[in-house]
Design a protein around this motif. Structure first.
Motif, PDB file in Angstrom:
ATOM      1  N   UNK A 299       0.832  -1.203   0.000  1.00  0.00           N
ATOM      2  CA  UNK A 299       0.000   0.000   0.000  1.00  0.00           C
ATOM      3  C   UNK A 299       0.861   1.244   0.000  1.00  0.00           C
ATOM      4  N   UNK A 300       0.324   2.312  -0.593  1.00  0.00           N
ATOM      5  CA  UNK A 300       1.041   3.585  -0.578  1.00  0.00           C
ATOM      6  C   UNK A 300       0.901   4.285   0.771  1.00  0.00           C
ATOM      7  N   UNK A 301       0.152   3.691   1.690  1.00  0.00           N
ATOM      8  CA  UNK A 301      -0.050   4.324   2.990  1.00  0.00           C
ATOM      9  C   UNK A 301       0.927   3.808   4.038  1.00  0.00           C
ATOM     10  N   UNK A 302       1.974   3.060   3.639  1.00  0.00           N
ATOM     11  CA  UNK A 302       2.913   2.528   4.621  1.00  0.00           C
ATOM     12  C   UNK A 302       3.535   3.657   5.413  1.00  0.00           C
ATOM     13  N   UNK A 303       3.476   3.516   6.728  1.00  0.00           N
ATOM     14  CA  UNK A 303       3.901   4.597   7.604  1.00  0.00           C
ATOM     15  C   UNK A 303       5.338   4.397   8.055  1.00  0.00           C
ATOM     16  N   UNK A 304       5.936   5.499   8.497  1.00  0.00           N
ATOM     17  CA  UNK A 304       7.242   5.460   9.136  1.00  0.00           C
ATOM     18  C   UNK A 304       8.317   4.891   8.209  1.00  0.00           C
ATOM     19  N   UNK A 305       8.254   5.258   6.937  1.00  0.00           N
ATOM     20  CA  UNK A 305       9.326   4.873   6.027  1.00  0.00           C
ATOM     21  C   UNK A 305      10.486   5.841   6.206  1.00  0.00           C
ATOM     22  N   UNK A 306      11.608   5.508   5.578  1.00  0.00           N
ATOM     23  CA  UNK A 306      12.773   6.398   5.648  1.00  0.00           C
ATOM     24  C   UNK A 306      12.443   7.776   5.105  1.00  0.00           C
ATOM     25  N   UNK A 307      11.660   7.814   4.016  1.00  0.00           N
ATOM     26  CA  UNK A 307      11.267   9.105   3.446  1.00  0.00           C
ATOM     27  C   UNK A 307      10.384   9.884   4.406  1.00  0.00           C
TER      28      UNK A 307
ATOM     29  N   UNK B 238      10.991  -1.816  -3.889  1.00  0.00           N
ATOM     30  CA  UNK B 238       9.608  -2.278  -3.774  1.00  0.00           C
ATOM     31  C   UNK B 238       8.753  -1.593  -4.842  1.00  0.00           C
ATOM     32  N   UNK B 239       7.627  -2.204  -5.161  1.00  0.00           N
ATOM     33  CA  UNK B 239       6.719  -1.661  -6.154  1.00  0.00           C
ATOM     34  C   UNK B 239       5.367  -1.381  -5.514  1.00  0.00           C
ATOM     35  N   UNK B 240       4.795  -0.229  -5.881  1.00  0.00           N
ATOM     36  CA  UNK B 240       3.510   0.196  -5.351  1.00  0.00           C
ATOM     37  C   UNK B 240       2.601   0.569  -6.513  1.00  0.00           C
ATOM     38  N   UNK B 241       1.316   0.305  -6.363  1.00  0.00           N
ATOM     39  CA  UNK B 241       0.331   0.717  -7.349  1.00  0.00           C
ATOM     40  C   UNK B 241      -0.452   1.903  -6.798  1.00  0.00           C
ATOM     41  N   UNK B 242      -0.554   2.966  -7.598  1.00  0.00           N
ATOM     42  CA  UNK B 242      -1.378   4.101  -7.202  1.00  0.00           C
ATOM     43  C   UNK B 242      -2.410   4.323  -8.312  1.00  0.00           C
ATOM     44  N   UNK B 243      -3.627   4.578  -7.913  1.00  0.00           N
ATOM     45  CA  UNK B 243      -4.701   4.790  -8.879  1.00  0.00           C
ATOM     46  C   UNK B 243      -4.565   6.168  -9.506  1.00  0.00           C
ATOM     47  N   UNK B 244      -4.778   6.251 -10.811  1.00  0.00           N
ATOM     48  CA  UNK B 244      -4.685   7.535 -11.504  1.00  0.00           C
ATOM     49  C   UNK B 244      -5.688   8.525 -10.922  1.00  0.00           C
ATOM     50  N   UNK B 245      -6.865   8.028 -10.523  1.00  0.00           N
ATOM     51  CA  UNK B 245      -7.893   8.917  -9.978  1.00  0.00           C
ATOM     52  C   UNK B 245      -7.494   9.517  -8.639  1.00  0.00           C
ATOM     53  N   UNK B 246      -6.505   8.907  -7.949  1.00  0.00           N
ATOM     54  CA  UNK B 246      -6.067   9.419  -6.653  1.00  0.00           C
ATOM     55  C   UNK B 246      -5.021  10.517  -6.770  1.00  0.00           C
ATOM     56  N   UNK B 247      -4.460  10.713  -7.973  1.00  0.00           N
ATOM     57  CA  UNK B 247      -3.472  11.772  -8.165  1.00  0.00           C
ATOM     58  C   UNK B 247      -4.175  13.118  -8.036  1.00  0.00           C
ATOM     59  N   UNK B 248      -3.678  13.963  -7.131  1.00  0.00           N
ATOM     60  CA  UNK B 248      -4.357  15.221  -6.834  1.00  0.00           C
ATOM     61  C   UNK B 248      -3.997  16.320  -7.827  1.00  0.00           C
TER      62      UNK B 248
END
Length: 301
Positions: free
Chosen positions: A12-20, A204-214
């Protein structure tokens, strides 16, 4: 007959507490702190070194003069850092662009050196005047050529350092690509509208929905996909990605910006004829008068 094994879930793109995530609150402080500390340490070290050489050679210079020479040079160089950052965004040096942008880099080095020399000479004359003296730079053409031979190496070092840092940031933050269609999908003449983008980040690979791009912003040879406070660089052009996005959802508001209409909070007209688009995340996106009508039609639909 055994049922097929389901594919592993995409992170998920919501993974918390990453290095970034941990670096983000400190990012601006680290970036500007690096430049400030680097030039302050460089100015101090060079001042001491030049003063030691003057005393060793018994040259007739006051002890404050080496400090003036070095600090004026380093302070002007520090003041020019924002210009170098802008210039490298406008003409980035990547593997596929360095040949095209190298002439611009050479011109940029000349402009940087001219500003550097003019700034430090002006400051030196000012300081010397306060001490009742006069600073003589010497023959301008000869001295500028001498200074440029030093400045071009300084400028090249800045460009390389900035590009390496941006490469590291892109690796931490993630780079996006349009999710490839399956091999058995028939080709179509019109550009396909991607439903998802594939983000590669630190292996790692993540999928983000085009509709979620702000919103999207052009940045050199990339277009940054802004999503939940993060930017995912996609190597493409604004024209190419605009042709692929759903026009009922995404609208061009500026030559460098595209917004998701579902994420627009307010539109503020400006006296200049332009407008300011307030996004729901609090970001203010510029809207030029050229695209105001398209934005009105899109929000009214």
């Amino acid at each position: 007959m055994n049922s097929p094994v389901p594919p592993p879930p995409v992170p998920s793109t919501h993974s918390a507490d990453t290095l970034w995530d941990r670096y983000q609150p400190w990012r601006r402080s680290v970036e500007w702190g690096f430049w400030i500390v680097s030039y302050l340490v460089g100015g101090l070290a060079n001042s001491v070194t030049v003063l030691m050489d003057i005393r060793r050679l018994h040259l007739a210079f006051a002890s404050w003069e080496p400090a003036v020479w070095e600090w004026t040079s380093h302070l002007v160089s520090l003041a020019l850092v924002p210009a170098v950052l802008w210039f490298t965004r406008r003409f980035p040096l990547h593997f596929d662009t360095w040949r095209r942008n190298l002439p611009w880099m050479l011109l940029g080095s000349v402009a940087w050196s001219a500003l550097h020399v003019a700034g430090m000479v002006g400051l030196r004359k000012l300081v010397y005047a306060t001490q009742g003296g006069h600073y003589d730079f010497g023959p301008w053409l000869t001295e500028f050529f001498y200074e440029y031979l030093k400045d071009v190496r300084h400028f090249a070092g800045l460009v390389v350092l900035i590009e390496l840092y941006r490469l590291l940031v892109r690796r931490l933050q993630g780079e996006a690509s349009v999710l490839a269609a399956p091999d058995d999908t028939p080709l179509v003449e019109q550009p396909e509208r991607p439903e998802r983008f594939l983000v590669r980040k630190l292996g790692k690979e993540f999928l983000i929905a085009a509709a979620d791009v702000e919103w999207l912003q052009a940045s050199g040879n990339y277009v940054n996909l802004h999503l939940r406070g993060r930017d995912y660089p996609l190597r493409t052009t604004m024209a190419a990605i605009e042709a692929q996005l759903d026009p009922r959802r995404f609208v061009r508001v500026h030559r460098s910006y595209i917004v998701n209409l579902d994420c627009v909070g307010e539109i503020e007209p400006l006296d200049t004829g332009d407008a300011r688009v307030g996004m729901r995340d609090g970001t203010a996106v510029p809207c030029s008068r050229t695209y105001r009508d398209a934005l009105r039609i899109g929000t009214a639909a």
